[in-house]
Design a protein around this motif. Structure first.
Motif, PDB file in Angstrom:
ATOM      1  N   ALA A   1       0.822  -1.217   0.000  1.00 10.67           N
ATOM      2  CA  ALA A   1       0.000   0.000   0.000  1.00 10.67           C
ATOM      3  C   ALA A   1       0.851   1.260   0.000  1.00 10.67           C
ATOM      4  O   ALA A   1       0.617   2.186  -0.782  1.00 10.67           O
ATOM      5  CB  ALA A   1      -0.931  -0.016   1.210  1.00 10.67           C
ATOM      6  N   ARG A   2       1.857   1.319   0.883  1.00  7.69           N
ATOM      7  CA  ARG A   2       2.689   2.521   1.000  1.00  7.69           C
ATOM      8  C   ARG A   2       3.362   2.862  -0.318  1.00  7.69           C
ATOM      9  O   ARG A   2       3.293   3.999  -0.802  1.00  7.69           O
ATOM     10  CB  ARG A   2       3.749   2.328   2.082  1.00  7.69           C
ATOM     11  CG  ARG A   2       4.607   3.557   2.322  1.00  7.69           C
ATOM     12  CD  ARG A   2       5.887   3.264   3.076  1.00  7.69           C
ATOM     13  NE  ARG A   2       6.932   2.691   2.225  1.00  7.69           N
ATOM     14  CZ  ARG A   2       8.236   2.742   2.514  1.00  7.69           C
ATOM     15  NH1 ARG A   2       8.652   3.316   3.619  1.00  7.69           N
ATOM     16  NH2 ARG A   2       9.126   2.187   1.703  1.00  7.69           N
ATOM     17  N   ASN A   3       3.990   1.874  -0.916  1.00  8.46           N
ATOM     18  CA  ASN A   3       4.786   2.145  -2.111  1.00  8.46           C
ATOM     19  C   ASN A   3       3.942   2.348  -3.358  1.00  8.46           C
ATOM     20  O   ASN A   3       4.274   3.178  -4.201  1.00  8.46           O
ATOM     21  CB  ASN A   3       5.803   1.014  -2.303  1.00  8.46           C
ATOM     22  CG  ASN A   3       6.820   0.977  -1.180  1.00  8.46           C
ATOM     23  OD1 ASN A   3       7.652   1.848  -1.045  1.00  8.46           O
ATOM     24  ND2 ASN A   3       6.739  -0.038  -0.327  1.00  8.46           N
ATOM     25  N   THR A   4       2.847   1.599  -3.482  1.00  9.12           N
ATOM     26  CA  THR A   4       1.966   1.786  -4.641  1.00  9.12           C
ATOM     27  C   THR A   4       1.320   3.159  -4.603  1.00  9.12           C
ATOM     28  O   THR A   4       1.273   3.869  -5.615  1.00  9.12           O
ATOM     29  CB  THR A   4       0.887   0.692  -4.681  1.00  9.12           C
ATOM     30  OG1 THR A   4       1.501  -0.594  -4.729  1.00  9.12           O
ATOM     31  CG2 THR A   4      -0.013   0.861  -5.902  1.00  9.12           C
ATOM     32  N   PHE A   5       0.849   3.558  -3.423  1.00 12.28           N
ATOM     33  CA  PHE A   5       0.164   4.844  -3.282  1.00 12.28           C
ATOM     34  C   PHE A   5       1.098   6.011  -3.599  1.00 12.28           C
ATOM     35  O   PHE A   5       0.721   6.963  -4.273  1.00 12.28           O
ATOM     36  CB  PHE A   5      -0.382   4.974  -1.855  1.00 12.28           C
ATOM     37  CG  PHE A   5      -1.063   6.299  -1.579  1.00 12.28           C
ATOM     38  CD1 PHE A   5      -2.321   6.568  -2.095  1.00 12.28           C
ATOM     39  CD2 PHE A   5      -0.433   7.271  -0.807  1.00 12.28           C
ATOM     40  CE1 PHE A   5      -2.944   7.793  -1.858  1.00 12.28           C
ATOM     41  CE2 PHE A   5      -1.046   8.501  -0.565  1.00 12.28           C
ATOM     42  CZ  PHE A   5      -2.303   8.758  -1.085  1.00 12.28           C
ATOM     43  N   LEU A   6       2.350   5.936  -3.132  1.00  7.87           N
ATOM     44  CA  LEU A   6       3.275   7.067  -3.285  1.00  7.87           C
ATOM     45  C   LEU A   6       4.019   7.083  -4.619  1.00  7.87           C
ATOM     46  O   LEU A   6       4.425   8.150  -5.088  1.00  7.87           O
ATOM     47  CB  LEU A   6       4.287   7.076  -2.129  1.00  7.87           C
ATOM     48  CG  LEU A   6       3.718   7.444  -0.751  1.00  7.87           C
ATOM     49  CD1 LEU A   6       4.776   7.297   0.330  1.00  7.87           C
ATOM     50  CD2 LEU A   6       3.145   8.859  -0.740  1.00  7.87           C
ATOM     51  N   THR A   7       4.209   5.905  -5.226  1.00  4.71           N
ATOM     52  CA  THR A   7       4.993   5.877  -6.470  1.00  4.71           C
ATOM     53  C   THR A   7       4.136   5.850  -7.737  1.00  4.71           C
ATOM     54  O   THR A   7       4.637   6.176  -8.811  1.00  4.71           O
ATOM     55  CB  THR A   7       5.931   4.653  -6.501  1.00  4.71           C
ATOM     56  OG1 THR A   7       5.157   3.442  -6.436  1.00  4.71           O
ATOM     57  CG2 THR A   7       6.912   4.677  -5.335  1.00  4.71           C
ATOM     58  N   ALA A   8       2.855   5.485  -7.629  1.00  3.60           N
ATOM     59  CA  ALA A   8       1.990   5.418  -8.817  1.00  3.60           C
ATOM     60  C   ALA A   8       1.913   6.742  -9.582  1.00  3.60           C
ATOM     61  O   ALA A   8       1.865   6.742 -10.819  1.00  3.60           O
ATOM     62  CB  ALA A   8       0.594   4.932  -8.426  1.00  3.60           C
ATOM     63  N   PRO A   9       1.905   7.903  -8.890  1.00  5.87           N
ATOM     64  CA  PRO A   9       1.846   9.170  -9.648  1.00  5.87           C
ATOM     65  C   PRO A   9       3.029   9.410 -10.579  1.00  5.87           C
ATOM     66  O   PRO A   9       2.897  10.171 -11.545  1.00  5.87           O
ATOM     67  CB  PRO A   9       1.812  10.237  -8.538  1.00  5.87           C
ATOM     68  CG  PRO A   9       1.228   9.543  -7.364  1.00  5.87           C
ATOM     69  CD  PRO A   9       1.734   8.137  -7.438  1.00  5.87           C
ATOM     70  N   ILE A  10       4.180   8.771 -10.332  1.00  2.00           N
ATOM     71  CA  ILE A  10       5.364   9.031 -11.171  1.00  2.00           C
ATOM     72  C   ILE A  10       5.114   8.626 -12.627  1.00  2.00           C
ATOM     73  O   ILE A  10       5.241   9.462 -13.531  1.00  2.00           O
ATOM     74  CB  ILE A  10       6.618   8.327 -10.586  1.00  2.00           C
ATOM     75  CG1 ILE A  10       6.984   8.948  -9.236  1.00  2.00           C
ATOM     76  CG2 ILE A  10       7.800   8.437 -11.558  1.00  2.00           C
ATOM     77  CD1 ILE A  10       8.085   8.228  -8.489  1.00  2.00           C
ATOM     78  N   PRO A  11       4.744   7.349 -12.928  1.00  2.00           N
ATOM     79  CA  PRO A  11       4.456   7.012 -14.329  1.00  2.00           C
ATOM     80  C   PRO A  11       3.196   7.685 -14.856  1.00  2.00           C
ATOM     81  O   PRO A  11       3.107   7.972 -16.064  1.00  2.00           O
ATOM     82  CB  PRO A  11       4.300   5.487 -14.300  1.00  2.00           C
ATOM     83  CG  PRO A  11       3.955   5.150 -12.895  1.00  2.00           C
ATOM     84  CD  PRO A  11       4.672   6.169 -12.057  1.00  2.00           C
ATOM     85  N   ILE A  12       2.233   7.971 -13.966  1.00  2.00           N
ATOM     86  CA  ILE A  12       1.005   8.639 -14.418  1.00  2.00           C
ATOM     87  C   ILE A  12       1.325  10.054 -14.897  1.00  2.00           C
ATOM     88  O   ILE A  12       0.865  10.485 -15.967  1.00  2.00           O
ATOM     89  CB  ILE A  12      -0.040   8.674 -13.279  1.00  2.00           C
ATOM     90  CG1 ILE A  12      -0.553   7.257 -12.989  1.00  2.00           C
ATOM     91  CG2 ILE A  12      -1.209   9.587 -13.647  1.00  2.00           C
ATOM     92  CD1 ILE A  12      -1.449   7.163 -11.765  1.00  2.00           C
ATOM     93  N   LEU A  13       2.139  10.775 -14.126  1.00  2.00           N
ATOM     94  CA  LEU A  13       2.543  12.133 -14.536  1.00  2.00           C
ATOM     95  C   LEU A  13       3.319  12.102 -15.847  1.00  2.00           C
ATOM     96  O   LEU A  13       3.118  12.955 -16.722  1.00  2.00           O
ATOM     97  CB  LEU A  13       3.397  12.777 -13.443  1.00  2.00           C
ATOM     98  CG  LEU A  13       2.667  13.258 -12.181  1.00  2.00           C
ATOM     99  CD1 LEU A  13       3.662  13.653 -11.096  1.00  2.00           C
ATOM    100  CD2 LEU A  13       1.739  14.426 -12.509  1.00  2.00           C
TER     101      LEU A  13
END
Length: 315
Positions: free
Chosen positions: A154-166
């Motif tokens: 949860a921690r890593n998916t929530f915080l890192t998902a915006p990187i490829p999305i951006l």
């Protein structure tokens, strides 16, 4: 000249070209075989470790579940990055589709911090085992491992998902040659015609927040472990504990150091040979994956016995 009405939309770029070692193409020839061997070692060692823990009932313990989680992360990271790099080295298969590129970016940005977080949980496991041995079985339970796994995900998916999305939402206006062997965020986003300041700042903040906090807590855990080990009175107990935890700590330090070196060389790219960060980025996805099962697994007496049992059973 006809106007390019759709030039501002990402869909115009249907694929990217991964251009490895632009200034040192000979590196590909020298790295192809060693990288292939490291990949086979990583896959073979981690698969053996997973099968051993799965089939050997005596290894169905929280500590070995954490080892299994680490092995699964290593396998996914290796399969996401190394086969494509080897395909470029051996067959010059440089194209990668738009969607595949950002999927690779998501997995890399998500799973590397997951691995760091798993190291942290394993350091806590060793801390409890050595500093609070009487409470170990009541603290480190199957339920604890399940909660830790959910937290890591949860921690890593929530915080890192915006990187490829951006990065995927940026407008790519024609440039599609990535000067890297993999779809690293900074290498891909600089092809965009948009302002990528937000993208870069967010990645930097997330990387230092996740990996930095993990590293500080890991150092604290091993500091407490060292203090407890030096107080052990039993003959040979301190040496055994130092041997086990020392090898774990060295591996974690190697994982963190190569990542920090990559970050600093990327930030100081004008002063560093441009292909060095690319090389470090590739190696960082395979060397820890090859070493983890050996240091954590094969050096553990119970796992060695489990492997020998499976070999005898198979024979």
């Amino acid at each position: 000249m006809l106007p390019h009405n759709n030039s501002s939309f990402p869909a115009e770029v249907s694929e990217f070209l991964l251009n490895c070692f632009v200034r040192s193409p000979s590196w590909q020839r020298w790295l192809a075989v060693p990288l292939g061997l490291l990949f086979l070692l990583a896959m073979g060692a981690n698969t053996t470790l997973l099968i051993t823990i799965w089939l050997e009932a005596s290894l169905h313990e929280p500590m070995y579940y954490l080892l299994s989680l680490l092995s699964m992360l290593d396998i996914v990271l290796c399969l996401t990055v190394i086969p494509k790099v080897l395909a470029i080295f051996w067959f010059d298969l440089r194209p990668i589709s738009f969607s595949a590129c950002f999927l690779q970016m998501f997995i890399m940005n998500n799973f590397l911090p997951m691995e760091s977080c798993t190291f942290l949980v394993m350091a806590y496991d060793r801390y409890v085992a050595i500093c609070k041995p009487l409470h170990y079985s009541s603290i480190i339970t199957g339920q604890f491992v399940a909660k830790a796994a959910v937290f890591i995900l949860a921690r890593n998916t929530f915080l890192t998902a915006p990187i490829p999305i951006l990065s995927a939402r940026l407008h790519y206006c024609g440039k599609n040659i990535i000067e890297n062997c993999i779809c690293a965020n900074l290498s891909v986003s600089k092809l965009s015609c948009d302002n990528v300041t937000l993208n870069r700042i967010y990645q930097l903040i997330v990387a230092w927040t996740l990996l930095g906090s993990d590293l500080i807590l890991i150092f604290l855990s091993y500091t407490f472990i060292l203090r407890a080990v030096l107080r052990l009175k039993a003959k040979g107990a301190a040496a055994k504990a130092l041997s086990t935890c020392g090898s774990h700590f060295i591996l974690i330090l190697f994982f963190s150091t190569i990542l920090l070196v990559f970050v600093f060389t990327h930030m100081a790219k004008k002063k560093v040979y441009p292909d060095v960060p690319v090389l470090l980025n590739v190696l960082h996805h395979v060397i820890p994956a090859a070493l983890n099962p050996i240091v954590y697994g094969v050096r553990t007496k119970e796992i060695k016995q489990g492997i020998w049992k499976l070999l005898r059973r198979g024979g």
